[in-house]
Design an enzyme around this catalytic site. Structure first.
Site, PDB file in Angstrom:
ATOM      1  N   GLU A 127      -6.826   5.067   7.712  1.00  0.00           N
ATOM      2  CA  GLU A 127      -6.499   6.463   7.416  1.00  0.00           C
ATOM      3  C   GLU A 127      -7.655   7.148   6.709  1.00  0.00           C
ATOM      4  OE1 GLU A 127      -2.752   5.726   5.480  1.00  0.00           O
ATOM      5  OE2 GLU A 127      -1.905   5.107   7.404  1.00  0.00           O
ATOM      6  N   SER A 134       3.229  -2.183  10.313  1.00  0.00           N
ATOM      7  CA  SER A 134       4.665  -2.365  10.590  1.00  0.00           C
ATOM      8  C   SER A 134       5.184  -3.758  10.256  1.00  0.00           C
ATOM      9  CB  SER A 134       4.978  -2.001  12.048  1.00  0.00           C
ATOM     10  OG  SER A 134       4.711  -0.623  12.280  1.00  0.00           O
ATOM     11  N   GLU A 188      -5.603  -4.556  10.584  1.00  0.00           N
ATOM     12  CA  GLU A 188      -4.528  -3.587  10.792  1.00  0.00           C
ATOM     13  C   GLU A 188      -4.781  -2.791  12.076  1.00  0.00           C
ATOM     14  OE1 GLU A 188      -2.507  -2.492   6.784  1.00  0.00           O
ATOM     15  OE2 GLU A 188      -4.213  -1.187   7.074  1.00  0.00           O
ATOM     16  N   GLY A 239       2.721   2.169  10.747  1.00  0.00           N
ATOM     17  CA  GLY A 239       3.780   3.157  10.616  1.00  0.00           C
ATOM     18  C   GLY A 239       4.527   3.460  11.902  1.00  0.00           C
ATOM     19  N   HIS A 289      -9.496   1.564   4.669  1.00  0.00           N
ATOM     20  CA  HIS A 289      -8.250   1.757   5.420  1.00  0.00           C
ATOM     21  C   HIS A 289      -8.504   2.732   6.576  1.00  0.00           C
ATOM     22  CE1 HIS A 289      -4.173   2.788   6.486  1.00  0.00           C
ATOM     23  NE2 HIS A 289      -3.787   1.696   5.852  1.00  0.00           N
ATOM     24  N   ASN A 339       0.877  -1.183   0.000  1.00  0.00           N
ATOM     25  CA  ASN A 339       0.000   0.000   0.000  1.00  0.00           C
ATOM     26  C   ASN A 339       0.908   1.225   0.000  1.00  0.00           C
ATOM     27  OD1 ASN A 339      -1.793   2.050   0.520  1.00  0.00           O
ATOM     28  ND2 ASN A 339      -2.260   1.407   2.627  1.00  0.00           N
ATOM     29  N   LYS A 349       0.119   4.254  -0.336  1.00  0.00           N
ATOM     30  CA  LYS A 349      -0.489   5.478   0.239  1.00  0.00           C
ATOM     31  C   LYS A 349      -0.195   6.668  -0.680  1.00  0.00           C
ATOM     32  CE  LYS A 349      -0.086   3.278   4.700  1.00  0.00           C
ATOM     33  NZ  LYS A 349       0.019   3.399   6.150  1.00  0.00           N
TER      34      LYS A 349
HETATM   35  P1  PGA Z   1       2.835   0.203   7.518  1.00  0.00           P
HETATM   36  O1  PGA Z   1       1.379   0.490   6.911  1.00  0.00           O
HETATM   37  O2  PGA Z   1       3.299  -1.111   6.960  1.00  0.00           O
HETATM   38  O3  PGA Z   1       3.684   1.359   7.033  1.00  0.00           O
HETATM   39  O4  PGA Z   1       2.687   0.172   9.006  1.00  0.00           O
HETATM   40  C1  PGA Z   1       0.465  -0.551   6.693  1.00  0.00           C
HETATM   41  C2  PGA Z   1      -0.837   0.000   6.174  1.00  0.00           C
HETATM   42  O5  PGA Z   1      -1.286   1.060   6.638  1.00  0.00           O
HETATM   43  O6  PGA Z   1      -1.467  -0.615   5.280  1.00  0.00           O
END
Ligand code: PGA
Length: 246
Positions: A95, A208, A163, A169, A93, A10, A12
């Site tokens: 976010e 992560s 998630e 992150g 997601h 992803n 983003k």
């Molecule tokens: P990350 O993000 O691997 O950078 O923690 C995962 C995601 O939000 O899909």
């Protein structure tokens, strides 16, 4: 039930034309691991060009509108994304749920619209740190999953990504026991709604995931792959995760 591992990057809001070389390199890594289904969900502006350089990986988008067309300035329909070359789409997601105010109902409608346009869907769920600390994570995320599940949910076009918001992150991940318990709880919730389809449906872990923790996470019985943010931006970082899956 053996489920083919699904490992999806992803990107983003990251990626300009210069990063298409990474798409190509990741496509080559995917070709070395045919047992694993590998994809990259890139910004919509890169989908068309990325689809031409994807090698053995698939290209996906990160969101779509729930309507097929109309007066929705700045939005993209599932059909537009499919025409551009997307084969999968991420919906729900955290976010987007947080920053764009998407509700479970929106997420279910987006997933349904994506399916209607011929896209496969990764539907994301996950808990906040407060919920985790209160000991409610499994019940809250199970409820979120059932409320976000589209009509006609089936394993041949839908995958789930668990998630934990606090793991995205941050470099922090839940204990392996907690991940295993959550994935088992989500599969049981799926079974209560879609019966036998639950066995075949992939449930990915995200938050992560990296080359150091991927093998242990994906060895857990109900972890069928990963949704990977930061560590999917280069072939160098993504390759060990793909290798860990297959
Ligand atoms: P990350 O993000 O691997 O950078 O923690 C995962 C995601 O939000 O899909």
């Amino acid at each position: 039930m053996s489920r083919r591992k699904l490992v999806v990057g992803n990107w983003k809001m990251n990626g300009l034309k210069a990063q298409l070389a990474e798409v190509e390199a990741i496509g080559r890594v995917a070709a070395e691991h045919p047992a694993v289904e590998v994809g990259l969900c890139v910004p919509a502006t890169l989908i068309m060009a990325a689809a031409e350089r994807k090698g053995a990986a698939f290209i996906g988008g990160q969101d779509c509108h729930m309507n097929a067309s109309g007066a929705h300035t700045g939005c993209l329909s599932a059909e537009m994304l499919a025409e551009a070359g997307a084969e999968w789409i991420i919906v729900g997601h955290s976010e987007r749920r947080e920053a764009q105010g998407e509700t479970d109902e929106h997420v279910a409608a987006k997933a349904f619209a994506a399916k209607a346009a011929g896209l496969k869907v990764i539907l994301c769920v996950g808990e906040s740190l407060d919920v985790r600390d209160a000991g409610d994570a499994e019940s809250v995320v199970s409820a979120q999953l059932l409320a976000s599940l589209p009509e006609g949910a089936a394993a041949d076009w839908l995958a789930i990504a668990y998630e934990p918001i606090w793991a995205i992150g941050t470099g922090r991940i839940p204990t392996m026991e907690a991940v295993a318990a959550m994935h088992a709880a989500l599969r049981a919730s799926l079974a209560s709604r879609i019966g036998g389809q639950a066995d075949a449906m992939r449930i990915l872990y995200g938050g992560s995931m990296n080359g150091d923790n991927a093998a242990e996470l994906m060895a857990l019985a109900d972890v069928d792959g990963g949704l990977v943010g930061g560590a999917s931006l280069t072939a160098e970082k993504f390759a060990p995760i793909i290798a860990a899956a297959g």
